[in-house]
Write a protein that holds these residues in place. Structure first.
Motif, short mmCIF file in Angstrom:
data_model
loop_
_atom_site.label_atom_id
_atom_site.label_comp_id
_atom_site.label_asym_id
_atom_site.label_seq_id
_atom_site.Cartn_x
_atom_site.Cartn_y
_atom_site.Cartn_z
N THR A 110 59.62 5.96 16.20
CA THR A 110 58.71 6.87 16.90
C THR A 110 57.31 6.85 16.29
O THR A 110 56.30 6.84 17.00
N PHE A 111 57.24 6.84 14.95
CA PHE A 111 55.96 6.99 14.26
C PHE A 111 55.51 5.73 13.53
O PHE A 111 54.52 5.75 12.79
N ASP A 112 56.22 4.62 13.72
CA ASP A 112 55.82 3.31 13.19
C ASP A 112 55.52 3.35 11.69
O ASP A 112 54.55 2.75 11.22
N SER A 113 56.34 4.06 10.95
CA SER A 113 56.17 4.16 9.51
C SER A 113 57.53 4.21 8.83
O SER A 113 58.50 4.72 9.42
N ASP A 114 57.59 3.72 7.62
CA ASP A 114 58.81 3.85 6.83
C ASP A 114 58.91 5.27 6.31
O ASP A 114 57.89 5.96 6.13
N PRO A 115 60.12 5.76 6.03
CA PRO A 115 60.28 7.16 5.59
C PRO A 115 59.58 7.47 4.28
O PRO A 115 59.22 8.61 4.03
N ALA A 146 73.19 9.32 6.41
CA ALA A 146 72.50 9.95 7.53
C ALA A 146 71.02 9.57 7.54
O ALA A 146 70.41 9.43 8.61
N LEU A 147 70.43 9.42 6.36
CA LEU A 147 69.04 9.00 6.29
C LEU A 147 68.87 7.61 6.88
O LEU A 147 68.05 7.39 7.77
N GLU A 148 69.64 6.65 6.40
CA GLU A 148 69.43 5.26 6.75
C GLU A 148 69.88 4.91 8.17
O GLU A 148 69.32 4.01 8.79
N TYR A 149 70.88 5.60 8.70
CA TYR A 149 71.42 5.20 9.99
C TYR A 149 71.13 6.18 11.13
O TYR A 149 71.44 5.89 12.28
N LEU A 150 70.55 7.32 10.84
CA LEU A 150 70.22 8.26 11.90
C LEU A 150 68.75 8.68 11.85
O LEU A 150 67.99 8.43 12.79
N LEU A 151 68.33 9.27 10.75
CA LEU A 151 67.01 9.89 10.70
C LEU A 151 65.89 8.89 10.46
O LEU A 151 64.87 8.92 11.17
N ALA A 152 66.03 8.01 9.50
CA ALA A 152 64.97 7.03 9.23
C ALA A 152 64.70 6.14 10.45
O ALA A 152 63.54 5.94 10.83
N PRO A 153 65.74 5.58 11.11
CA PRO A 153 65.45 4.77 12.29
C PRO A 153 64.77 5.56 13.41
O PRO A 153 63.87 5.04 14.09
N ALA A 154 65.19 6.82 13.61
CA ALA A 154 64.59 7.62 14.65
C ALA A 154 63.12 7.87 14.37
O ALA A 154 62.26 7.76 15.26
N PHE A 155 62.77 8.22 13.13
CA PHE A 155 61.37 8.49 12.78
C PHE A 155 60.55 7.21 12.77
O PHE A 155 59.41 7.19 13.25
N ASP A 157 55.32 21.03 1.20
CA ASP A 157 55.01 19.60 1.32
C ASP A 157 54.96 18.97 -0.07
O ASP A 157 53.90 18.88 -0.70
N ARG A 158 56.12 18.55 -0.56
CA ARG A 158 56.20 18.00 -1.91
C ARG A 158 56.71 16.55 -1.92
O ARG A 158 56.04 15.66 -2.42
N ASP A 159 57.90 16.33 -1.39
CA ASP A 159 58.53 15.01 -1.47
C ASP A 159 58.25 14.18 -0.23
O ASP A 159 57.98 14.71 0.86
N ASP A 160 58.37 12.86 -0.38
CA ASP A 160 58.32 12.01 0.80
C ASP A 160 59.61 12.19 1.59
O ASP A 160 60.60 12.74 1.11
N MET A 161 59.60 11.76 2.83
CA MET A 161 60.72 11.99 3.73
C MET A 161 62.01 11.36 3.20
O MET A 161 63.09 11.97 3.29
N ALA A 162 61.92 10.15 2.67
CA ALA A 162 63.12 9.47 2.19
C ALA A 162 63.78 10.26 1.06
O ALA A 162 65.00 10.50 1.09
N ARG A 163 63.00 10.68 0.10
CA ARG A 163 63.56 11.42 -1.04
C ARG A 163 64.11 12.77 -0.58
O ARG A 163 65.20 13.18 -0.99
N TYR A 164 63.35 13.46 0.27
CA TYR A 164 63.77 14.79 0.72
C TYR A 164 65.06 14.73 1.54
O TYR A 164 66.02 15.47 1.28
N LEU A 165 65.10 13.85 2.54
CA LEU A 165 66.28 13.79 3.39
C LEU A 165 67.49 13.22 2.66
O LEU A 165 68.63 13.61 2.94
N ARG A 166 67.25 12.33 1.74
CA ARG A 166 68.37 11.81 0.94
C ARG A 166 69.01 12.94 0.15
O ARG A 166 70.24 13.00 0.03
#
Length: 433
Positions: free
Chosen positions: A165-170, A153-162, A137-146
């Protein structure tokens, strides 16, 4: 607290022979897992569904006699908006995925790297014991998935899905949490509901317990011999002495009740974060022909104030025959901006945004706006290390246990599991004393 965590804890304690009182500040039990009827519609206020992989929840539902009332949601297809078009966001086969126009071929080629990450860390990825993933558990989701799958894939698949679902920005969630959530999905995630709404579970639990609604607790003090709970009853301020106390409120509110926590406990609760949010339910005379999906997610690049929407009339019995029911979740920034505004302003904002999408103009016969503060815990970067330290602490406040989604995950299964674990902790501590 009489949310799913507190109710499941109290139920387990009662099942093992203990006498339990539940204090709830709201006028209705259920917390963020409540359903209400609005004419012929059933509106799930907070939690929107359960899933086939929620093993503990299904066991409790079966014990309560609700097993036969659990039903699959009729349509579970999802879509993501890109460049003004709704593109399928889930796939039944590799060929279907490769033919999708949501992502470019280059982005699709990078996605298997995420599966490799899940495989590589599989021994640490236990969705109901997220603290095991603390070391990654080191990076935030945006940095890690990028870094793993790239910007597209982050901006058009994973970030919108998360986000939907979880009402938070990556940026507000961790990369380790992303892996845990995907691992959870892989364990069985057929979307389901309960006849009468998912709140039927919390109603069934509350009906079997002594729950004092409208009785907010003001303080919880414990010592080796027991616990004193002060609360506000209709007749005025009162207190009771118990063998033990369980605090089952959002983690960000614990220090308001418990003033004598250990240093490690206090430090942990000080950094628990929740997002506050708004969900708007639109009751429609007929289903929109533009929505052959259950969930629709909206990327940030589309410039909307919405994370996504759910088509609730796909839930059996959620809407009258031939009618429609949808809900839309505002982004955290929009929720902050509109939180104190009148309901009609919120509804107008939602309808205006939806009209700019392929969903098109909607004309609801009624609308229900639910505001939540707090709404959902944010498993932010570094949080799992704090959680591990808290769960493994050697010095603990006596006769005091904690329950809530912030201890396991932002799912109803996780909240319920935390309640069962808190009950077991109390049972064990009383047996040892």
């Amino acid at each position: 607290g009489a949310g799913i965590a507190g109710l499941s804890c109290a139920w387990r304690l009662q099942q093992t022979g203990h006498s339990v009182e539940v204090l709830e500040r709201e006028r209705t039990a259920g917390g963020r897992m409540r359903s209400e009827r609005r004419g012929g519609y059933v509106v799930d206020r907070g939690a929107q569904f359960i899933a086939s992989g929620y093993r503990n929840l299904h066991q409790v539902a079966h014990s309560l006699g609700l097993g036969d009332r659990v039903e699959n949601i009729a349509c579970t297809r999802n879509a993501i908006l890109r460049d003004g078009k709704l593109c399928a966001g889930d796939y039944d086969s590799l060929g279907e995925f490769l033919r999708s126009d949501l992502l470019s071929r280059r982005a699709k080629v990078r996605l298997p790297r995420l599966l490799f990450e899940i495989f590589r860390h599989r021994k640490r990825l236990d969705p109901l014991h997220p603290e095991k993933a603390a070391d990654i558990d080191r990076d935030d989701m945006a940095r890690y998935l990028r870094r793993v799958v790239g910007e597209e894939a982050l901006e058009y698949l994973l970030a919108p899905a998360f986000s939907s679902t979880f009402d938070s920005d990556p940026e507000e969630l961790s990369g380790a949490f992303a892996l845990l959530a995907i691992r959870f999905l892989a364990g069985g995630f057929r979307l389901q509901t309960i006849q009468g709404g998912v709140g039927a579970l919390t109603r069934a639990l509350a009906d079997r317990l002594s729950v004092r609604v409208g009785w907010p607790a003001s303080s919880v003090e414990t010592q080796p011999g027991g616990a004193r709970v002060r609360y506000l009853a209709p007749s005025g301020e009162r207190s009771l002495i118990a063998d033990a106390a369980v605090v089952a409120v959002p983690g960000s509110m614990v220090t308001d009740l418990c003033h004598e926590l250990t240093e490690v406990e206090h430090g942990f609760f000080e950094q628990v974060r929740y997002v506050r949010g708004i969900i708007t339910h639109l009751l429609l005379a007929e289903p929109p022909e533009t929505l052959p999906y259950y969930g629709v997610a909206f990327p940030r690049s589309e410039g909307l104030d919405l994370y996504g929407m759910a088509v609730d009339h796909h839930k059996p019995g959620a809407a009258p025959k031939g009618a429609g029911l949808v809900n839309a979740a505002l982004t955290s920034s929009a929720a902050a901006r509109l939180f104190e505004m009148p309901d009609d302003v919120v509804v107008e904002r939602v309808l205006g945004d939806l009209a700019r999408t392929p969903v098109g103009p909607l004309d609801p016969v009624d609308a229900v706006v639910h505001r939540w503060d707090p709404m959902m815990p944010q498993f932010h970067a570094g949080y799992l290390r704090h959680l591990r330290a808290f769960l493994s602490r050697s010095e603990r406040s006596p006769r005091l246990a904690f329950a809530g989604d912030y201890l396991v995950g932002p799912y109803t299964e996780a909240a319920l599991t935390s309640g069962l674990r808190a009950a077991n902790e109390v049972i064990r501590s009383l047996a040892e004393s």
